[in-house]
Design an enzyme around this catalytic site. Structure first.
Site, PDB file in Angstrom:
ATOM      1  N   GLY A 199       0.830  -1.210   0.000  1.00 30.05           N
ATOM      2  CA  GLY A 199       0.000   0.000   0.000  1.00 30.05           C
ATOM      3  C   GLY A 199       0.854   1.245   0.000  1.00 30.05           C
ATOM      4  CG  ASN A 200      -0.258   4.687  -1.555  1.00 29.24           C
ATOM      5  OD1 ASN A 200      -0.944   5.544  -1.023  1.00 29.24           O
ATOM      6  ND2 ASN A 200      -0.662   4.018  -2.633  1.00 29.24           N
ATOM      7  NE  ARG A 201       3.640   7.962   5.362  1.00 26.98           N
ATOM      8  CZ  ARG A 201       4.511   8.961   5.521  1.00 26.98           C
ATOM      9  NH1 ARG A 201       5.627   8.951   4.823  1.00 26.98           N
ATOM     10  NH2 ARG A 201       4.259   9.944   6.340  1.00 26.98           N
TER      11      ARG A 201
END
Ligand code: CTP
Length: 389
Positions: A199-201
Site C-alpha cells: 500500500g501507500n500512505r
C-alpha cells in the site's frame, strides 16, 4: 419547503423556519400529523411565506404534493424521524410530506433526530445509507442531551447548522450543475496474500475534499475511493481496493464525465501472483514478483473526449514544475496538481497541503500551505474555469 416530522426536536424546526425566512427564503412548511402533537401549524404559518400545510386532502390545492415537490428549490426535513426516513427510503407516500419527497427532483436535505438506540439500529443505518446513495443530503445528528434525560448521538443539529447546510446546497446548485465529474481518492492496496497488501500512505483526505468541493457547486460527483472517510451529501461513492478495481470503475465512468480528477495514489506495481492462502513464516522467505499496473490517467489521456477536462496529481520532491509539466504533456492532461511532498505540513496524513497548479497553457499557480479544503476550493475554481472554456 420545510418538512417537519413528529419528534420532540420539532420545536427546533420553528427556529429553522424563522432563520430560513430571515435569510430570504420563501418557506412552505409541511407538518406531519405527528409533528402537530409537538408544534402547531399556526406557529409556522406566522413565520413563513405561506400557510403551513398538513394534509394531502384538506387544502385548497387539488394536488399539493406535486405543486410543492415541483416548485421547491430545496426540500429540508427537520427533524427527520425514523418513520419518515423509512418511508422515504421505501418510497411510501402516505401523507403530504412523504408524497412531496417522492415528487421532488431538486435537492433534499434530511436532518435526522431520534434516540440513540433508534439512530444506531441497522434498519435506520440502512435507510440513511440508501438515501445518501440516492444523492439525498444527510445532516447527521449531533451527540448531546436527548429527550427523557438521555444522552448520546441522535440530537437534531442546531437550527443555525441546518440553515447553513441548506444555504450551502442552494448556493452550490449553480456553477457546475449539469456537469458530471469523476474523482478518485486514497491509496490502492495490492494483495500479496489474503491478509497482506502493498500500500501507500495516501489518506484520501485531499481527494475527498475535492469531491465535496465539486458537489457543493452542483456537479454530479462520482467518487472512486479506497478510503473509508465521510463525504458530503450528493457525492456517489464507489469503494475500491486495488488499482485494477479503480481502473475498472474509472474507465467505466469516464466516457460520460465532463472532468476526471485523479487524486488517488495508484500503485505503479502489484504482485504478479496473489498467494491463495496466507504465507507462513516457516515456509521460508517469500519472493514477491511485481508487474506494472495500468496507468489509469495515461489511459484516460488516450481516450480523452473532446472538451473533457483531465486533472492529475504529481507527488514530487524536486523540480516540481518541470516534472509536473512533463507529466501533463505525457498524459495529455489539462491540469496537474503538483504536490511538494517534501514541504513541511504538506502531503500525506496532514490536514494541510502545499501545491502548485500547472495548466496545459503554461500557467503556474503556487498556493502556499493551506487546508486541504482550501486547496480543493482552488482546484474547483480551476476546473469550473476549464469547463467554461
Ligand atoms: N496514476 C494513475 N494510474 C497509475 C499511477 C498513477 O492514474 N497506475 C495517476 C495518479 O492518480 C496521479 C498521477 O497519475 O494523478 C501520478 O502520476 P505518476 O506518473 O504515477 O506519478 P508518480 O507516481 O509521482 O510518477 P513518477 O514515478 O514518474 O514520479
Amino acid at each position: 419547503m420545510l418538512g417537519v416530522a413528529g419528534g420532540i426536536a420539532a420545536y427546533k424546526a420553528v427556529e429553522v423556519c424563522r432563520r430560513l425566512s430571515d435569510a430570504g427564503a420563501l418557506v412552505s412548511p409541511v407538518l406531519t400529523a405527528e409533528a402537530q402533537r409537538f408544534v402547531t401549524p399556526l406557529t409556522f404559518s406566522a413565520l413563513a411565506a405561506e400557510p403551513a400545510r398538513t394534509s394531502l386532502w384538506d387544502g385548497p390545492e387539488a394536488s399539493p404534493h406535486t405543486l410543492l415537490g415541483q416548485r421547491s428549490a430545496l426540500v429540508v426535513v427537520a427533524p427527520a424521524t425514523a418513520r419518515l426516513l423509512a418511508a422515504y427510503a421505501a418510497g411510501l407516500s402516505d401523507d403530504l410530506l412523504t408524497a412531496t419527497l417522492l415528487v421532488a427532483r431538486g435537492p433534499v436535505l434530511v436532518c435526522p433526530a431520534m434516540h440513540t438506540e433508534m439512530w444506531e439500529h441497522p434498519a435506520i443505518r440502512a435507510n440513511v445509507a440508501t438515501l445518501a446513495a440516492r444523492g439525498v443530503h444527510v445532516l447527521e445528528p449531533a451527540e448531546g442531551p436527548l429527550a427523557a434525560g438521555d444522552l448520546g448521538p441522535g440530537r437534531l443539529r442546531e437550527p443555525e447548522e441546518v440553515v447553513t447546510a441548506a444555504e450551502r446546497i442552494l448556493r452550490a446548485t449553480a456553477s457546475l450543475s449539469g456537469r458530471t465529474v469523476v474523482v478518485t481518492a486514497g491509496g490502492t492496496r495490492e494483495a500479496i496474500d489474503p491478509v497482506r497488501f502493498l500500500g501507500n500512505r495516501s489518506s484520501g483526505r485531499q481527494g475527498h475534499a475535492v469531491a465535496d468541493a465539486l458537489a457543493a457547486r452542483g456537479a454530479d460527483v462520482h467518487l472512486v475511493t479506497t478510503a473509508d472517510r465521510p463525504v458530503a451529501g450528493g457525492v456517489r461513492v464507489e469503494r475500491v481496493d486495488s488499482a485494477a478495481e479503480m481502473e475498472a470503475a474509472v474507465l467505466g465512468l469516464a466516457p460520460s464525465a465532463d472532468a476526471v480528477v485523479m487524486a488517488a495514489a495508484v500503485a505503479d506495481f502489484r504482485p504478479k501472483a496473489v498467494a491463495p492462502s496466507k504465507l507462513k513464516k516457516d515456509s521460508g522467505m517469500p519472493e514477491v514478483v511485481l508487474e506494472p499496473t495500468t496507468d489509469i490517467l495515461a489511459e484516460l489521456g488516450r481516450r480523452k473526449q473532446p472538451g473533457q477536462v483531465l486533472v492529475g496529481f504529481a507527488a514530487e520532491t524536486e523540480d516540481l514544475v518541470a516534472n509536473a509539466t512533463a507529466k501533463l504533456q505525457r498524459k495529455r492532461l489539462d491540469l496537474v496538481v503538483a504536490n511538494d511532498v517534501g514541504a513541511p505540513g504538506a502531503g500525506f496524513e496532514h490536514d494541510t497541503n502545499a501545491v502548485t497548479l500547472v495548466a496545459a497553457d503554461g500557467t503556474v499557480r503556487t498556493l502556499g500551505l493551506r487546508s486541504k479544503q482550501a486547496v480543493a476550493e482552488a482546484l474547483a475554481d480551476e476546473i469550473t474555469a476549464l469547463l467554461g472554456q
